[in-house]
Design an enzyme around this catalytic site. Structure first.
Site, PDB file in Angstrom:
ATOM      1  N   SER A 196       0.824  -1.211   0.000  1.00 55.48           N
ATOM      2  CA  SER A 196       0.000   0.000   0.000  1.00 55.48           C
ATOM      3  C   SER A 196       0.856   1.257   0.000  1.00 55.48           C
ATOM      4  O   SER A 196       0.322   2.358  -0.094  1.00 55.48           O
ATOM      5  CB  SER A 196      -0.908   0.015   1.242  1.00 55.48           C
ATOM      6  OG  SER A 196      -0.123   0.001   2.429  1.00 55.48           O
ATOM      7  N   HIS A 217      -3.612  -3.872  -5.317  1.00 58.70           N
ATOM      8  CA  HIS A 217      -3.838  -3.378  -3.958  1.00 58.70           C
ATOM      9  C   HIS A 217      -5.277  -3.608  -3.546  1.00 58.70           C
ATOM     10  O   HIS A 217      -6.188  -2.921  -4.006  1.00 58.70           O
ATOM     11  CB  HIS A 217      -3.487  -1.884  -3.870  1.00 58.70           C
ATOM     12  CG  HIS A 217      -3.610  -1.337  -2.488  1.00 58.70           C
ATOM     13  ND1 HIS A 217      -4.022  -0.053  -2.222  1.00 58.70           N
ATOM     14  CD2 HIS A 217      -3.391  -1.916  -1.274  1.00 58.70           C
ATOM     15  CE1 HIS A 217      -4.050   0.137  -0.916  1.00 58.70           C
ATOM     16  NE2 HIS A 217      -3.671  -0.971  -0.325  1.00 58.70           N
ATOM     17  N   GLU A 229      -7.023  -1.734  -6.631  1.00 58.41           N
ATOM     18  CA  GLU A 229      -6.199  -0.853  -7.466  1.00 58.41           C
ATOM     19  C   GLU A 229      -5.209  -1.714  -8.252  1.00 58.41           C
ATOM     20  O   GLU A 229      -4.449  -2.481  -7.661  1.00 58.41           O
ATOM     21  CB  GLU A 229      -5.447   0.159  -6.603  1.00 58.41           C
ATOM     22  CG  GLU A 229      -6.363   1.170  -5.935  1.00 58.41           C
ATOM     23  CD  GLU A 229      -5.628   2.095  -4.976  1.00 58.41           C
ATOM     24  OE1 GLU A 229      -5.990   3.283  -4.905  1.00 58.41           O
ATOM     25  OE2 GLU A 229      -4.690   1.624  -4.288  1.00 58.41           O
ATOM     26  N   ASN A 267      -4.827   5.829  -0.951  1.00 57.12           N
ATOM     27  CA  ASN A 267      -3.944   6.282   0.129  1.00 57.12           C
ATOM     28  C   ASN A 267      -3.333   7.655  -0.151  1.00 57.12           C
ATOM     29  O   ASN A 267      -3.037   8.410   0.775  1.00 57.12           O
ATOM     30  CB  ASN A 267      -2.836   5.259   0.380  1.00 57.12           C
ATOM     31  CG  ASN A 267      -3.334   4.083   1.194  1.00 57.12           C
ATOM     32  OD1 ASN A 267      -4.371   4.171   1.844  1.00 57.12           O
ATOM     33  ND2 ASN A 267      -2.617   2.977   1.150  1.00 57.12           N
TER      34      ASN A 267
END
Length: 361
Positions: A196, A217, A229, A267
């Site tokens: 991540s 991800h 992702e 993120n």
């Protein structure tokens, strides 16, 4: 000298007399008139259009067939890491018809992982098969039968289509793992990391298969969260990328694409938001409780930023922030946060340790 028109005897053939100027035979005049006619021009255009359509169809058909033939259909999956994320990935892969090998360092860890998977599956089955408990039991047993375990990743990757890494967020450890697996995995095998925070390119560089390396991800909890992702590096081939998109959809997930940029999409937006909430609290502008309440009631978020920080793990968030700070120390969004640093140093990491920004019983 014998000319090019010379016969067998070596003598030149008598020249032919050209037809008188302006003289055309009846058939020649008819052909000339037809060539100038609208019907001829129309016929030529139609013929050319037909040939063009056939050519386009042929090229398009061959291109589609070629692209389809190149993509890898993932059937066998090896998941490295039996923690919360790895176990979740193994569960959804097995539940959607894939054969899965879950790998970790010890049999005790793997036994705990499989127990967690079974508990999670029974929750899913209870909801999904509420009116048919027997079908729910069969779903659980079938899914569990598709998951085997191993403590030796090198011995199981030789026949897998996809290796998903979900271990500790440490570049050196990840590089060592992939460098080793690269020697044993089949040539067609795709490698992906569930990181991540680390750049996929830096992990892929440890292998000789950068074109078959990407990021996948997932989000916690994996069985519930639909988003994945798909991270494509400059070296990731289109074949690999499309194969991963298809695999993600086969899991029942919704893939989104992103380049290999720090934090990817979620993120990159989420961590700065969380850190700004902490800075707001550190300055004394508002309490933790009021900040959380404001974001839940005012923005419609299911959790406030401090609740989410404790849920994710303060050590995890700090690790991400520290990594970004090393890459771009002048970026104000990536600056260290004193209270976060203090809590992590005291091993107050959130819900998993019983205390973070809040205390938990």
């Amino acid at each position: 000298m014998m000319s090019l028109n010379a016969g067998a005897g070596g003598t030149e053939a008598p020249p032919r007399s050209p037809p008188p100027r302006g003289h055309l035979t009846a058939s020649a005049r008819a052909a000339a008139n037809f060539a100038r006619s609208y019907r001829c021009r129309r016929l030529c255009v139609c013929s050319m259009a037909f040939v063009t359509r056939q050519l386009v169809r042929s090229v398009s058909s061959s291109s589609t067939a070629s692209a389809s033939a190149k993509k890898i259909i993932v059937k066998h999956v090896t998941v490295i890491g039996g923690g919360l994320m790895g176990a979740g990935i193994a569960q959804v892969a097995a539940a959607t018809g894939h054969t899965v090998v879950l790998v970790d360092q010890t049999e005790d860890i793997l036994a705990k992982s499989k127990k967690g998977i079974e508990e999670s599956l029974r929750k899913v089955a209870k909801k999904k098969f509420a009116e048919n408990p027997k079908a729910g039991d069969e779903f659980v047993e079938k899914t569990l039968s598709s998951i085997s375990t191993s403590t030796d990743p090198a011995s199981v990757v030789h026949s897998t289509d996809l290796v998903v890494e979900a271990i500790v967020e440490n570049l050196k450890v990840k590089n060592e793992l992939f460098k080793r697996l690269d020697k044993f995995a089949s040539e067609h095998t795709i490698f992906v990391s569930n990181t991540s925070s680390l750049q996929i390119t830096n992990i892929a560089n440890a292998t000789m298969r950068q074109d078959r390396f990407a990021g996948l991800h997932f989000f916690n909890p994996v069985p519930m969260m639909k988003l994945v992702e798909v991270i494509k590096t400059p070296m990731t081939s289109q074949k690999t990328y499309e194969s991963l998109i298809d695999f993600t959809k086969a899991l029942g997930k919704h893939p989104v694409s992103c380049k290999d940029t720090p934090g990817f999409i979620v993120n990159r937006l989420l961590v700065p938001y969380l850190m700004e909430a902490v800075r707001l609290y550190e300055r004394g502008d508002a309490s933790k409780e009021d900040i959380d309440t404001s974001m839940k009631l005012g923005a419609g978020y299911p959790m406030g930023p401090f609740e989410l920080l404790d849920y994710v793990g303060l050590d995890t968030v700090k690790f991400i922030l520290d990594g970004w700070y090393e890459i771009d120390p002048k970026n104000p969004l990536y600056q260290p946060v004193p209270s976060l640093k203090k809590l992590v140093a005291e091993n107050k990491l959130g819900k998993k340790t019983g205390e973070g920004y809040y205390k938990y019983k």
